[in-house]
Design an enzyme around this catalytic site. Structure first.
Site, mmCIF file in Angstrom:
data_model
loop_
_atom_site.group_PDB
_atom_site.id
_atom_site.type_symbol
_atom_site.label_atom_id
_atom_site.label_comp_id
_atom_site.label_asym_id
_atom_site.label_seq_id
_atom_site.Cartn_x
_atom_site.Cartn_y
_atom_site.Cartn_z
ATOM 1 N N SER A 9 0.848 -1.192 0.000
ATOM 2 C CA SER A 9 0.000 0.000 0.000
ATOM 3 C C SER A 9 0.882 1.241 0.000
ATOM 4 O O SER A 9 1.677 1.452 0.925
ATOM 5 C CB SER A 9 -0.885 0.016 1.240
ATOM 6 O OG SER A 9 -1.372 1.335 1.414
ATOM 7 N N HIS A 34 -1.216 -1.239 -4.341
ATOM 8 C CA HIS A 34 -2.486 -0.957 -3.661
ATOM 9 C C HIS A 34 -2.580 0.550 -3.414
ATOM 10 O O HIS A 34 -1.761 1.127 -2.693
ATOM 11 C CB HIS A 34 -2.542 -1.746 -2.353
ATOM 12 C CG HIS A 34 -3.834 -1.629 -1.608
ATOM 13 N ND1 HIS A 34 -4.958 -2.352 -1.935
ATOM 14 C CD2 HIS A 34 -4.178 -0.879 -0.533
ATOM 15 C CE1 HIS A 34 -5.934 -2.053 -1.096
ATOM 16 N NE2 HIS A 34 -5.496 -1.144 -0.234
ATOM 17 N N ASP A 36 -4.627 3.532 -1.872
ATOM 18 C CA ASP A 36 -5.659 3.850 -0.882
ATOM 19 C C ASP A 36 -6.181 5.265 -1.103
ATOM 20 O O ASP A 36 -5.515 6.247 -0.770
ATOM 21 C CB ASP A 36 -5.074 3.734 0.529
ATOM 22 C CG ASP A 36 -4.958 2.288 0.968
ATOM 23 O OD1 ASP A 36 -5.946 1.544 0.828
ATOM 24 O OD2 ASP A 36 -3.871 1.900 1.446
ATOM 25 N N MET A 38 -8.629 8.125 -0.142
ATOM 26 C CA MET A 38 -9.439 8.540 1.020
ATOM 27 C C MET A 38 -9.900 9.972 0.845
ATOM 28 O O MET A 38 -9.126 10.831 0.407
ATOM 29 C CB MET A 38 -8.592 8.458 2.298
ATOM 30 C CG MET A 38 -8.010 7.082 2.553
ATOM 31 S SD MET A 38 -7.127 7.046 4.109
ATOM 32 C CE MET A 38 -6.455 5.379 4.068
ATOM 33 N N HIS A 67 -8.403 1.105 -3.981
ATOM 34 C CA HIS A 67 -9.282 0.860 -2.836
ATOM 35 C C HIS A 67 -9.938 2.197 -2.497
ATOM 36 O O HIS A 67 -9.308 3.076 -1.916
ATOM 37 C CB HIS A 67 -8.419 0.314 -1.674
ATOM 38 C CG HIS A 67 -9.161 0.136 -0.385
ATOM 39 N ND1 HIS A 67 -8.498 -0.072 0.813
ATOM 40 C CD2 HIS A 67 -10.482 0.108 -0.105
ATOM 41 C CE1 HIS A 67 -9.403 -0.194 1.783
ATOM 42 N NE2 HIS A 67 -10.609 -0.083 1.261
ATOM 43 N N MET A 69 -11.966 4.556 -0.514
ATOM 44 C CA MET A 69 -12.569 4.826 0.800
ATOM 45 C C MET A 69 -13.193 6.219 0.706
ATOM 46 O O MET A 69 -12.694 7.198 1.281
ATOM 47 C CB MET A 69 -11.496 4.737 1.894
ATOM 48 C CG MET A 69 -11.078 3.294 2.167
ATOM 49 S SD MET A 69 -9.481 3.185 2.991
ATOM 50 C CE MET A 69 -8.409 3.261 1.559
ATOM 51 N N MET A 139 -11.394 -6.152 5.360
ATOM 52 C CA MET A 139 -10.559 -5.226 6.136
ATOM 53 C C MET A 139 -10.240 -5.848 7.504
ATOM 54 O O MET A 139 -11.141 -6.316 8.207
ATOM 55 C CB MET A 139 -11.287 -3.896 6.371
ATOM 56 C CG MET A 139 -11.488 -3.034 5.136
ATOM 57 S SD MET A 139 -10.001 -2.638 4.208
ATOM 58 C CE MET A 139 -9.038 -1.735 5.435
ATOM 59 N N ASP A 177 -6.523 -6.642 4.115
ATOM 60 C CA ASP A 177 -5.912 -5.308 4.182
ATOM 61 C C ASP A 177 -5.949 -4.780 5.610
ATOM 62 O O ASP A 177 -7.028 -4.579 6.173
ATOM 63 C CB ASP A 177 -6.685 -4.375 3.241
ATOM 64 C CG ASP A 177 -6.092 -2.976 3.137
ATOM 65 O OD1 ASP A 177 -5.018 -2.735 3.725
ATOM 66 O OD2 ASP A 177 -6.715 -2.137 2.463
HETATM 67 C C1 DX5 Z 1 -6.170 1.324 5.688
HETATM 68 C C2 DX5 Z 1 -5.709 1.080 4.283
HETATM 69 C C3 DX5 Z 1 -4.645 0.037 4.217
HETATM 70 C C4 DX5 Z 1 -3.390 0.400 4.971
HETATM 71 C C5 DX5 Z 1 -2.559 -0.807 5.184
HETATM 72 O O1 DX5 Z 1 -7.125 2.319 5.664
HETATM 73 O O2 DX5 Z 1 -6.783 0.648 3.472
HETATM 74 O O3 DX5 Z 1 -4.368 -0.323 2.875
HETATM 75 O O4 DX5 Z 1 -2.634 1.345 4.321
HETATM 76 O O5 DX5 Z 1 -1.447 -0.410 5.929
HETATM 77 P P1 DX5 Z 1 -0.804 -1.371 7.006
HETATM 78 O O6 DX5 Z 1 -0.317 -2.598 6.261
HETATM 79 O O7 DX5 Z 1 0.304 -0.563 7.574
HETATM 80 O O8 DX5 Z 1 -1.864 -1.734 7.999
HETATM 81 ZN ZN ZN Z 2 -6.354 -0.348 1.481
#
Ligand code: DX5
Ligand code: ZN
Length: 217
Positions: A9, A34, A36, A38, A67, A69, A139, A177
């Protein structure tokens, strides 16, 4: 046996040198990047969006796993697809009754689609749409931040998802994840995950290639 894929990620990357970071992941044997995304509304954090995906698309051949969010993901999936996403995953919590339509919309853009559930959402909420998915994401932390502790109840959910996936007879990936480390990766694979997201585990490792190999082994 589905292929084990490691998906670092980039939430844990140094954003001031994202290109170098992603190139280093590719050189270190990562299978997927990956991403993320947000929005500061669906989760209490803000990262990056479409432009990042578009620019990363030019510098890596690795699949980009987006991903989302964000609230109202249906407003943006077409633009993420156009920017070069290979797979787009959306949360049940963000779509609820519209999840099926949003997954179909993603499919219609030509990219793969996936459904995501938070730690407090039961698998049954997405059971009906699993046959439509290319991937299901469980998750193992509440989304928003990297570096959180793995929630062990996710293991039971992986087993539940695996049983449903097997019943479909389709090749559907199962992704985990949050809080995955070299110490617990064996458990998550045993429980059924084959796409392993790891943010801090990879980015904090002194040797990224060795860590990715460890997570894959
Ligand atoms: C959390 C994200 C994850 C996160 C994973 O909101 O969706 O992808 O970055 O990071 P680690 O592996 O450090 O938990
Ligand atoms: Zn993620």
């Amino acid at each position: 046996m589905k292929k084990i894929q490691v998906a670092p990620s980039i939430l844990s990357a140094d954003f001031s040198k994202m290109g170098e970071e992603v190139r280093s992941l590719q050189e270190s044997g990562a299978d997927v990047v990956h991403c993320d995304v947000m929005d500061g509304v669906f989760v209490n954090n803000i990262t990056f969006g479409i432009k990042m995906v578009e620019d990363l698309r030019k510098i890596t051949t690795l699949p980009l796993d987006c991903h989302l969010m964000i609230v109202h993901p249906e407003k943006y999936v077409e633009r993420f697809a156009k920017a070069g996403a290979d797979i787009i995953t959306v949360h049940w919590e963000a779509c609820q009754d519209n999840l099926k339509e949003v997954l179909e919309l993603i499919k219609s853009t030509g990219v793969k689609c996936g459904a995501v559930i938070n730690p407090d959402t039961p698998v049954e909420k997405i059971e009906e749409v699993i046959p439509l998915c290319d991937m299901v994401l469980v998750m193992s932390v509440f989304p928003g931040f990297g570096g959180q502790k793995f929630i062990p109840e996710a293991l039971d959910k992986l087993r539940e998802v695996k049983a449903i996936v097997e019943k479909t007879g389709k090749e559907i990936d199962i992704e985990i994840d949050g809080g995955v480390t070299a110490e617990n990766v064996g458990l998550v694979k045993e429980a059924g995950a084959n796409v392993i997201v790891a943010g801090s585990a990879v980015f904090k490792a002194p040797d990224r290639a060795a860590m990715i190999a460890k997570l894959k082994a």
